[in-house]
Design a protein around this motif. Structure first.
Motif, mmCIF file in Angstrom:
data_model
loop_
_atom_site.group_PDB
_atom_site.id
_atom_site.type_symbol
_atom_site.label_atom_id
_atom_site.label_comp_id
_atom_site.label_asym_id
_atom_site.label_seq_id
_atom_site.Cartn_x
_atom_site.Cartn_y
_atom_site.Cartn_z
ATOM 1 N N THR A 90 3.014 -1.046 -1.269
ATOM 2 C CA THR A 90 2.879 -0.793 0.847
ATOM 3 C C THR A 90 1.266 -1.598 0.852
ATOM 4 O OG1 THR A 90 4.459 0.938 0.008
ATOM 5 C CG2 THR A 90 2.947 1.120 2.261
ATOM 6 N N ARG A 91 0.369 -0.681 0.228
ATOM 7 C CA ARG A 91 -0.445 -1.249 0.506
ATOM 8 C C ARG A 91 -0.822 -3.081 0.764
ATOM 9 N NH1 ARG A 91 -3.940 2.022 -2.294
ATOM 10 N NH2 ARG A 91 -4.557 3.872 -0.936
ATOM 11 N N ARG A 92 -0.558 -3.601 -0.259
ATOM 12 C CA ARG A 92 -0.685 -5.432 -0.124
ATOM 13 C C ARG A 92 0.431 -4.913 1.655
ATOM 14 N NH1 ARG A 92 0.989 -5.573 -5.919
ATOM 15 N NH2 ARG A 92 3.456 -5.678 -4.885
ATOM 16 N N LEU A 93 1.741 -4.828 2.279
ATOM 17 C CA LEU A 93 2.109 -4.955 3.843
ATOM 18 C C LEU A 93 0.836 -3.679 4.609
ATOM 19 C CD1 LEU A 93 6.029 -3.092 2.898
ATOM 20 C CD2 LEU A 93 4.799 -5.916 3.360
ATOM 21 N N VAL A 94 0.499 -3.519 4.158
ATOM 22 C CA VAL A 94 -0.648 -2.573 4.942
ATOM 23 C C VAL A 94 -1.894 -3.667 5.634
ATOM 24 C CG1 VAL A 94 -3.155 -1.123 5.602
ATOM 25 C CG2 VAL A 94 -1.093 0.105 4.859
ATOM 26 N N GLU A 95 -2.423 -4.145 4.251
ATOM 27 C CA GLU A 95 -3.688 -5.321 4.179
ATOM 28 C C GLU A 95 -2.795 -6.592 4.944
ATOM 29 O OE1 GLU A 95 -4.074 -5.567 0.218
ATOM 30 O OE2 GLU A 95 -5.444 -3.991 -0.306
ATOM 31 N N ALA A 96 -1.467 -7.397 4.858
ATOM 32 C CA ALA A 96 -1.606 -8.371 5.400
ATOM 33 C C ALA A 96 -1.471 -7.853 7.133
ATOM 34 C CB ALA A 96 -0.011 -8.268 4.924
ATOM 35 N N ALA A 97 -0.765 -6.977 7.622
ATOM 36 C CA ALA A 97 -0.562 -6.367 8.803
ATOM 37 C C ALA A 97 -1.832 -6.476 9.692
ATOM 38 C CB ALA A 97 0.124 -5.284 8.639
ATOM 39 N N ALA A 458 4.589 6.076 2.931
ATOM 40 C CA ALA A 458 4.086 5.365 3.761
ATOM 41 C C ALA A 458 2.755 5.250 3.917
ATOM 42 C CB ALA A 458 4.781 6.140 5.312
ATOM 43 N N MET A 459 1.998 4.779 4.622
ATOM 44 C CA MET A 459 0.613 4.476 5.037
ATOM 45 C C MET A 459 0.324 3.806 6.467
ATOM 46 S SD MET A 459 -0.805 2.190 1.803
ATOM 47 C CE MET A 459 -0.492 3.301 0.212
ATOM 48 N N PRO A 460 -1.227 4.209 7.184
ATOM 49 C CA PRO A 460 -0.353 4.078 8.868
ATOM 50 C C PRO A 460 -1.790 2.490 8.512
ATOM 51 C CG PRO A 460 -2.630 5.296 7.782
ATOM 52 C CD PRO A 460 -1.868 5.118 6.657
ATOM 53 N N VAL A 476 3.309 2.168 11.304
ATOM 54 C CA VAL A 476 2.944 2.726 9.885
ATOM 55 C C VAL A 476 4.123 2.104 8.998
ATOM 56 C CG1 VAL A 476 3.844 4.399 8.538
ATOM 57 C CG2 VAL A 476 2.407 4.739 10.675
ATOM 58 N N VAL A 477 3.837 1.046 7.305
ATOM 59 C CA VAL A 477 4.549 0.612 7.012
ATOM 60 C C VAL A 477 4.950 2.128 5.963
ATOM 61 C CG1 VAL A 477 3.192 -2.036 6.582
ATOM 62 C CG2 VAL A 477 2.532 0.270 5.506
ATOM 63 N N GLY A 478 5.974 1.433 5.263
ATOM 64 C CA GLY A 478 6.395 1.892 4.330
ATOM 65 C C GLY A 478 7.851 1.640 2.699
ATOM 66 N N THR A 479 8.107 2.070 2.683
ATOM 67 C CA THR A 479 9.006 1.700 1.567
ATOM 68 C C THR A 479 9.643 2.892 0.915
ATOM 69 O OG1 THR A 479 7.132 0.433 0.259
ATOM 70 C CG2 THR A 479 8.858 0.548 -0.997
ATOM 71 N N ASP A 480 11.170 2.651 0.802
ATOM 72 C CA ASP A 480 11.808 3.953 0.318
ATOM 73 C C ASP A 480 11.758 3.652 -1.196
ATOM 74 O OD1 ASP A 480 12.101 4.134 2.806
ATOM 75 O OD2 ASP A 480 14.142 3.695 2.667
ATOM 76 N N ILE A 481 12.174 4.896 -1.546
ATOM 77 C CA ILE A 481 12.289 5.401 -3.406
ATOM 78 C C ILE A 481 13.062 5.843 -3.247
ATOM 79 C CG2 ILE A 481 11.617 5.770 -6.072
ATOM 80 C CD1 ILE A 481 8.420 5.780 -3.998
ATOM 81 N N THR A 482 14.929 5.703 -4.263
ATOM 82 C CA THR A 482 15.537 6.593 -4.811
ATOM 83 C C THR A 482 15.539 7.410 -5.625
ATOM 84 O OG1 THR A 482 16.681 5.036 -5.863
ATOM 85 C CG2 THR A 482 17.470 4.716 -3.863
#
Length: 1053
Positions: A90-97, A458-460, A476-482
Motif C-alpha cells: 500500500t505504501r508503494r502505491l502512495v509514493e507512486a500516486a 488503507a493510506m491517504p 486513498v489507496v487500499g489493499t484487501d486481505i482475505t
C-alpha cells in the motif's frame, strides 16, 4: 470417566409395572443391544487395531504440554509479518500516486480514453466499441475465485451520478495511470494479494486487477468509494459530531425530506471510531432518541440504524431557536470530551436548516473562540438563499464549510465536502497513517462457501505541490486481505480438538472467530445486517465481565480461563469444557490475537518419528486425504506453486526438490507418522469388504478415521451410488469435516466420551430433517492410558438406520424364560420403548416418524420428570447473532414497533417470528428480544438475541425408575443406560395418554429500560493512535471566507 456417556432407553408400563420395575428385563435388553452394537462398531471401524498400532511406538514418542503463551506469540509474529507485507504494498502505491500527481499539470481540455469499468467490451448497434469502452482482455483466474480479470491493467469506475468526462475526473484518471505498473509489481512480489485500488477525492475508483462492473436493474452503480469505511477512516481523524436538525414550520414538506436524507448521508460518513448524537430543534430542543439525552454514542451500525428509524418520526412545526440548540451542542461536546470516552480528537457541529436570522456570535464567543476547536458545517436546505450569508459566516468563523442543498440529488456530493475540510490538518502534517478496517464481505469474490470475509489496509494520498498550504487530499489507496489468508497461519494441529485461534479489532469486533456467522442461508448466502460489528463478548458470552475482551482491546498480553458451553450440530448439542485463553497484540495493526485451548487432552501434543520414505509411501495411498483448509505447505506465495495439491507439495518439499516452498516441517513430520500408523487399517477394511460372509445385508456402509494432523481415510463397504446418505463423502455438511477452524463433529463428540466407548447419532442433515436414514458411530483413540494423554485419532462407521433399529428390536425380545415365551417385550402394546441419546434425541421408536425428534416432544411428561429427577439437565444457551423473520402487518406489529425489543412468544398458533437459522425448534417457547423495523406487508429479517435450551444426560445414570401422577392415574417408566455408549433405553407405560403433557420452557420478559441501557452502555475500546484535529495554518474555507468577511465588515459599518 470424566466424559459424558450418551445413549438412553426408556420403558413405561402399568400392567407390567412390577416386572418392568423389577427391571431385570430392561437391563437384559440394554446389555444385549449394547454388546451387539459395540461389537459391530468395533469390528468394522477397526478401533482396536488402531489403538494397538498407536501403542506400538509408545517408547519412541514424546508427549509435550502445549505452551499457550509461546504459541500465541509466535502466531502474532507471523500475522504481523503478513500484515506488514500488505502495508508495504500500500505504501508503494502512495509514493507512486503522489509522485505522478506532482509531475502532472492540470489541463481543463484534456481528452483521454480510459477503460471505464462499466463500458469495457461494450459495442454499439454497428458493432463498434463504445467510447471509453474498448477491447479489454479478461481471463478467469482461480486466485480471484474464477472471476474474469486482467492482471496487467486496472479499470476505472465512475459513480452513475457523475459525468464520465468531467475534466477533473479525466485529469485524475490520466495521472493515476502510473499506478498500473505498481499494481502489477506488487502482485508479482506478493501473489497472495487480491484487490488493490485508489479511491479519488474526485469520486472515481481505480481497481486492479481490471474487472467488468455490471449496473443493477435500474442501470445504476451506486458505489461511491468516498463513503466506504476504508476511505473515510484513512482520510479523516476520529471525530465527535452533534447533528442539529431544524424542525420549525418552514421545514415542512420537501425540505424535511431533504434534511432527513442529509442527516442519513452524514451518518454514512461516520465509522466505528466516531461518536455522535442528533438533536431536532424548533422552539424547544428534542433529542431524536430521548434516552440519549446529553451524551454521544459510538457510530456503529446498530446505533446508526436505530437513529435512522427515529428520523422518520420528525415533523415540522413552530419556530426555530437555533441559539439554544447550538449551546446544547457545544455543552455536550465539551462534557463528553472531558469524560475521555469519545474520540478525544476532532469535534464538529453539523447544522441542517433552511436559514439563520442572526449570527449567534455571542454563542461562539462563549463556547468556541479563540481556539475554535469545534468546526461548524452548515447545510442550507432549499433554493432560497436569503439567509445564506449568516450561515456562511458561521462556517468561516469556526473553521468549517458551507453547502447549499436544493434537491435530493445534491445531497451526497455536498455532504462529502466536509471530509476534505476535516482531513486538512492530516494533509498538512503529511501523516500517512495506516488504517485497517474491521471484517467485511467482498461480494465480488464469491467462492464455493459463499462470499469471503476481508479486511482492508488503507493510506491517504496527498498533494505535494507547493501552490497551497491548505493541504489537498487526492484520495486513498487500499489493499484487501482475505481473512482466509490469516487462518492459514494458524497451527491447527497444536490447538487440540476443541482449540481455536481468533482475532479482534481495537473496538472489540471480531475479525476472525470460529463462532462468527456473517451469512445466513435462504437459497443464496446473504449478509446479516450487522455482521461486521459482532463483538467478542457476543460469542464468548460466558465471560460476563468482559475480562478477556477488555484485556485484548487494550492490547495486553496475558492469560484467562473459564468454563464454556460450545454448541455443535447446528446448535442442537452442547459440549461443556474448561478453556484457557492466551492473548497478545499484533504489532503495527489495531488487532489482537487470542488462542483458546481446552483443558485435559486439549493441552497435550505428541511427536512420533518415521522415515520420510515410509511416510510419503503411505501418504500417497488413494484412501488418504488431508484437511482441506489446513496449511501443510503454503502454495499461494509463489505463482509457480499455485497448482500443487498439498500432498504433491509435501513430497517436493520433503525430497528436497523445492527447498524454497514454505512448509510446516513439524506438522509434515507428524502427518507422515500418522500415515504410517494408520496404513494397516486400509488392509484390514479391504479384508472385511472382500469377505463374503461379513456384512451380508450391507448394514455397515462406510468406515472412516481422522487423526490429530488432519489426515483422514475412508473405506466404502458398498458402492458409492448405493449409500443411504452421501453427505459424508460430499462434505456438504461443513461440520462433518476438518476445516480451518474445527475438527469434524464425530471426532469432537467421540473425544468427550469415556475412552473405549462409542458415540452414536443420527446426523441432522443439511437443510432438512428428511435424511434420517443412517446412524454414525465413532470412538476416540488415546495414546496413553492416563488423563494427560493426547487423543491421537478417532474412527467410526456409518450404518443404515434400519439395520441399527433391527438390532435394537431383536435385543428387546430376549428373556430368560426356559420355554422362550417371554411375559414382556417391546412388542407389547401396553409399553412404548425408545432409544434416546445423551442430548435427548430419539434414535429408535415404534413410530417411525418420531425418529430424530426430541424426546420431550413425544413424551413431555416423562421428559419433565427426568429433568426433575436430575437424569437430564437443561442448559441455557444464548445466540446474539440470530436473525428472526418478522411479518409486517401481523397482530403484533403495532406493539413491536412501539417497543422495539418486545418479547415474542414462540408459539405454533401465532408464528409472528421464526428463525432462519438452525438453532431453534418451533415447539420450544423461546424468548426473543426483537429489533423490529418498518416494512409494508412483507417479511423482514431482523437481528434478534435468542435464548434457547440444550439438554445433557447426567453421566451417573445407570438405571432409574419413576412414576408420573397424572390426574390420579399413575404412569411408570424405566430409564436404563446402554453400556459402552451414549445411549439410554426408556420404557414407558403407554396406557394413559392424557399424561403426555407438552414440554414447555419458560420465557423471560425484557423491558423498555433494557433497550435504553443497551444504547447507553459503551464497551471498552482502544482509540486509534494518531489524531490530527486542527492545524494552525488552517483557516475557514478559502476565498469564500474573504468575501464573507468583507460583507460582514460592510454590514457592521
Amino acid at each position: 470417566g470424566t466424559r459424558d456417556t450418551d445413549l438412553s432407553f426408556y420403558i413405561i408400563g402399568t400392567a407390567f409395572y412390577d416386572e418392568v420395575t423389577d427391571n431385570h428385563f430392561v437391563k437384559l435388553w440394554a446389555s444385549a443391544f449394547g454388546g451387539e452394537i459395540k461389537s459391530i462398531s468395533a469390528k468394522y471401524s477397526g478401533s482396536q487395531l488402531l489403538q494397538k498400532k498407536y501403542k506400538e511406538p509408545e517408547k519412541s514418542v514424546r508427549v509435550e504440554e502445549i505452551d499457550g503463551v509461546k504459541l500465541v506469540k509466535n502466531l502474532a509474529v507471523k500475522m504481523e509479518e503478513m500484515f506488514r507485507r500488505k502495508a508495504e504494498a500500500t505504501r508503494r502505491l502512495v509514493e507512486a500516486a503522489e509522485e505522478a500527481h506532482h509531475q502532472h499539470e492540470d489541463n481543463p481540455d484534456l481528452q483521454y480514453e480510459y477503460f471505464n469499468a462499466v463500458l469495457i467490451n461494450e459495442v454499439d448497434e454497428e458493432g463498434n466499441n463504445v467510447e471509453l469502452g474498448g477491447e479489454f482482455l479478461l481471463e478467469p483466474n482461480d486466485h480471484f475465485n474464477n472471476l474474469s480479470v486482467n492482471l496487467s491493467l486496472s479499470v476505472v469506475q465512475v459513480p452513475t451520478n457523475m459525468y464520465n468526462k468531467d475534466p477533473d475526473i479525466v485529469n485524475g484518471v490520466y495521472w493515476s495511470e502510473a499506478l498500473n505498473k505498481v499494481f502489477v509489481d506488487n502482485f508479482e512480489r506478493d501473489p497472495t494479494l487480491i484487490w488493490q485500488y485508489f479511491g479519488s477525492a474526485k469520486g472515481f475508483f481505480r481497481q486492479y486487477p481490471g474487472v467488468k462492473w455490471h449496473p443493477d436493474e435500474h442501470g445504476v452503480i451506486g458505489f461511491d468509494c468516498r463513503n466506504r469505511k476504508w476511505y473515510i477512516q484513512a482520510a479523516t481523524s476520529p471525530k465527535d459530531v452533534v447533528i442539529l436538525v431544524d424542525v420549525s414550520g418552514s421545514m415542512k414538506g420537501l425540505r424535511l425530506t431533504i434534511a432527513r436524507q442529509t442527516v442519513s448521508s452524514i451518518l454514512d460518513t461516520l465509522g466505528d471510531d466516531d461518536f455522535f448524537n442528533i438533536i431536532a430543534y424548533n422552539q424547544e430542543i428534542h433529542y431524536v432518541e430521548p434516552c440519549l439525552n446529553g451524551t454521544l454514542v459510538r457510530a456503529d451500525r446498530a446505533n446508526k440504524d436505530h437513529f435512522r428509524e427515529h428520523l422518520d418520526k420528525l415533523f415540522a412545526k413552530g419556530i426555530g431557536l437555533l441559539g439554544e440548540a447550538l449551546s446544547e451542542a457545544f455543552t455536550i461536546l465539551s462534557d463528553f470530551n472531558q469524560t475521555g470516552r469519545g474520540s478525544v480528537c476532532s469535534q464538529a457541529i453539523m447544522l441542517v436548516t433552511d436559514g439563520a436570522t442572526e449570527m449567534y456570535d455571542d454563542v461562539f464567543e462563549k463556547y468556541n473562540w479563540p481556539e475554535r476547536k469545534v468546526r461548524i458545517f452548515p447545510y442550507l436546505i432549499g433554493r432560497e438563499s436569503a439567509f445564506a450569508d449568516n450561515l456562511k459566516w458561521m462556517a468561516c468563523a469556526n473553521k468549517g464549510y458551507f453547502s447549499q442543498i436544493s434537491t435530493l440529488a445534491d445531497v451526497q456530493e455536498n455532504v462529502m465536502r466536509y471530509l476534505h475540510v476535516m482531513s486538512r490538518p492530516k494533509v498538512i502534517d503529511h501523516e500517512h497513517d495506516t488504517v485497517w478496517t474491521e471484517a467485511y464481505v467482498d461480494s465480488a469474490l464469491n467462492d464455493k462457501s459463499g462470499p469471503s470475509l476481508m479486511t482492508t489496509v488503507a493510506m491517504p494520498v496527498f498533494s505535494t505541490k507547493n501552490e497551497t498550504n491548505q493541504g489537498i487530499l487526492l484520495g486513498v489507496v487500499g489493499t484487501d486481505i482475505t481473512l482466509q489468508e490469516l487462518m492459514k497461519l494458524i497451527p491447527k494441529h497444536m490447538l487440540g480438538i476443541h482449540g481455536y485461534a481468533f482475532a479482534i479489532t481495537n473496538n472489540g469486533y471480531i475479525l476472525t472467530h470460529p463462532d462468527l456467522r456473517p451469512l445466513y442461508q435462504e437459497g443464496q448466502k446473504r449478509r446479516k445486517p450487522n455482521y461486521s460489528s459482532v463483538d467478542l463478548s457476543e460469542v464468548e458470552w460466558e465471560d460476563k465481565d468482559d475480562t478477556l475482551r477488555n484485556a485484548m482491546v487494550n492490547r495486553r498480553t496475558g492469560t484467562f480461563s473459564m468454563e464454556v458451553k460450545k454448541t455443535v450440530d447446528r446448535g442442537r448439542r452442547v459440549l461443556k469444557m474448561h478453556n484457557d485463553y492466551y492473548y497478545t497484540d499484533i504489532k503495527g495493526t489495531p488487532f489482537s490475537v487470542g488462542v483458546a485451548l481446552s483443558r485435559g487432552h486439549g493441552k497435550y501434543f505428541f511427536r512420533g518419528n518415521v522415515s520420510v520414505e515410509a511416510g510419503l509411501r503411505d501418504l500417497e495411498q488413494p484412501d488418504v486425504a488431508l484437511a482441506d483448509e489446513w496449511t501443510y505447505c503454503n502454495t499461494e506465495e509463489e505463482h509457480e506453486h499455485r497448482h500443487l495439491t498439498q500432498i504433491q507439495a509435501i513430497k517436493l518439499f520433503m525430497t528436497g526438490r523445492r527447498p524454497h516452498l514454505k512448509c510446516d516441517r513439524e506438522l509434515i513430520q507428524e502427518v507422515l507418522f500418522d500415515a504410517v500408523v494408520t496404513a494397516p487399517l486400509e488392509a484390514y477394511w479391504t479384508g472385511l469388504a472382500l469377505n463374503k460372509s461379513e456384512n451380508s445385508d450391507k448394514g455397515v456402509e462406510i468406515a472412516f478415521l481422522g487423526t490429530r494432523t488432519g489426515l483422514s481415510r475412508t473405506n466404502l463397504f458398498v458402492p458409492a451410488d448405493q449409500l443411504s446418505n452421501r453427505d459424508f463423502l460430499t462434505a456438504e455438511d461443513k461440520e462433518g469435516v476438518f476445516n480451518a477452524d474445527h475438527f469434524p463433529l464425530w471426532y469432537k463428540r467421540a473425544a468427550e466420551q469415556v475412552p473405549g466407548t462409542f458415540v452414536y447419532s443420527i446426523p441432522f442433515s443439511t437443510g432438512t430433517l428428511e435424511n434420517k436414514s443412517v446412524v454414525l458411530a465413532s470412538t476416540a483413540i488415546q495414546l496413553l492410558d492416563d488423563r494427560k494423554s493426547p487423543i491421537v485419532a478417532a474412527v467410526g462407521i456409518q450404518m443404515k438406520l434400519e439395520f441399527f433399529q433391527r438390532k435394537f428390536w431383536t435385543a428387546c425380545r430376549q428373556c430368560t424364560a426356559l420355554d422362550g415365551k417371554c411375559s414382556i417385550s417391546c412388542d407389547n402394546e401396553d409399553i412404548n420403548c425408545y432409544l434416546i441419546d445423551n442430548n435427548g434425541f430419539i434414535l429408535v421408536t415404534e413410530e417411525q416418524s418420531q425418529t430424530g425428534l426430541f424426546f420431550g416432544e413425544v413424551e413431555g411428561a416423562v421428559m419433565n420428570k427426568l429433568l426433575q429427577m436430575g437424569s437430564f439437565k437443561r442448559i441455557t444457551l444464548y445466540d446474539y447473532q440470530a436473525l428472526c423473520k418478522e411479518y409486517a402487518g401481523s397482530s403484533d406489529s403495532a406493539r413491536t414497533l412501539s417497543d422495539p425489543f418486545s418479547v415474542v412468544k414462540w408459539l405454533l398458533t401465532e408464528l409472528v417470528i421464526f428463525l432462519l437459522e438452525f438453532n431453534l425448534y418451533s415447539w420450544w417457547n423461546v424468548d426473543l428480544s426483537v429489533k423490529a423495523q418498518r416494512s409494508r406487508g412483507k417479511t423482514m429479517m431482523v437481528p434478534c438475541d435468542t435464548e434457547y435450551p440444550a439438554f445433557v444426560s447426567e453421566r451417573t445414570i445407570k438405571e432409574t425408575t419413576g412414576n408420573i401422577d397424572c390426574d390420579g392415574c399413575f404412569r411408570s417408566f424405566v430409564i436404563q443406560q446402554i453400556p459402552s455408549s451414549n445411549l439410554f433405553m426408556v420404557v414407558v407405560d403407554s396406557k394413559s395418554k392424557s399424561c403426555s403433557a407438552v414440554y414447555i420452557l419458560d420465557t423471560f420478559e425484557h423491558n423498555e429500560s433494557l433497550k435504553c441501557d443497551r444504547l447507553k452502555f459503551q464497551k471498552d475500546r482502544k482509540k486509534p493512535e494518531s489524531c490530527h484535529p486542527f492545524h494552525p495554518e488552517v483557516r475557514g474555507h478559502g476565498f469564500l471566507c474573504m468575501c464573507v468577511f468583507a460583507f460582514i465588515q460592510l454590514h457592521i459599518m
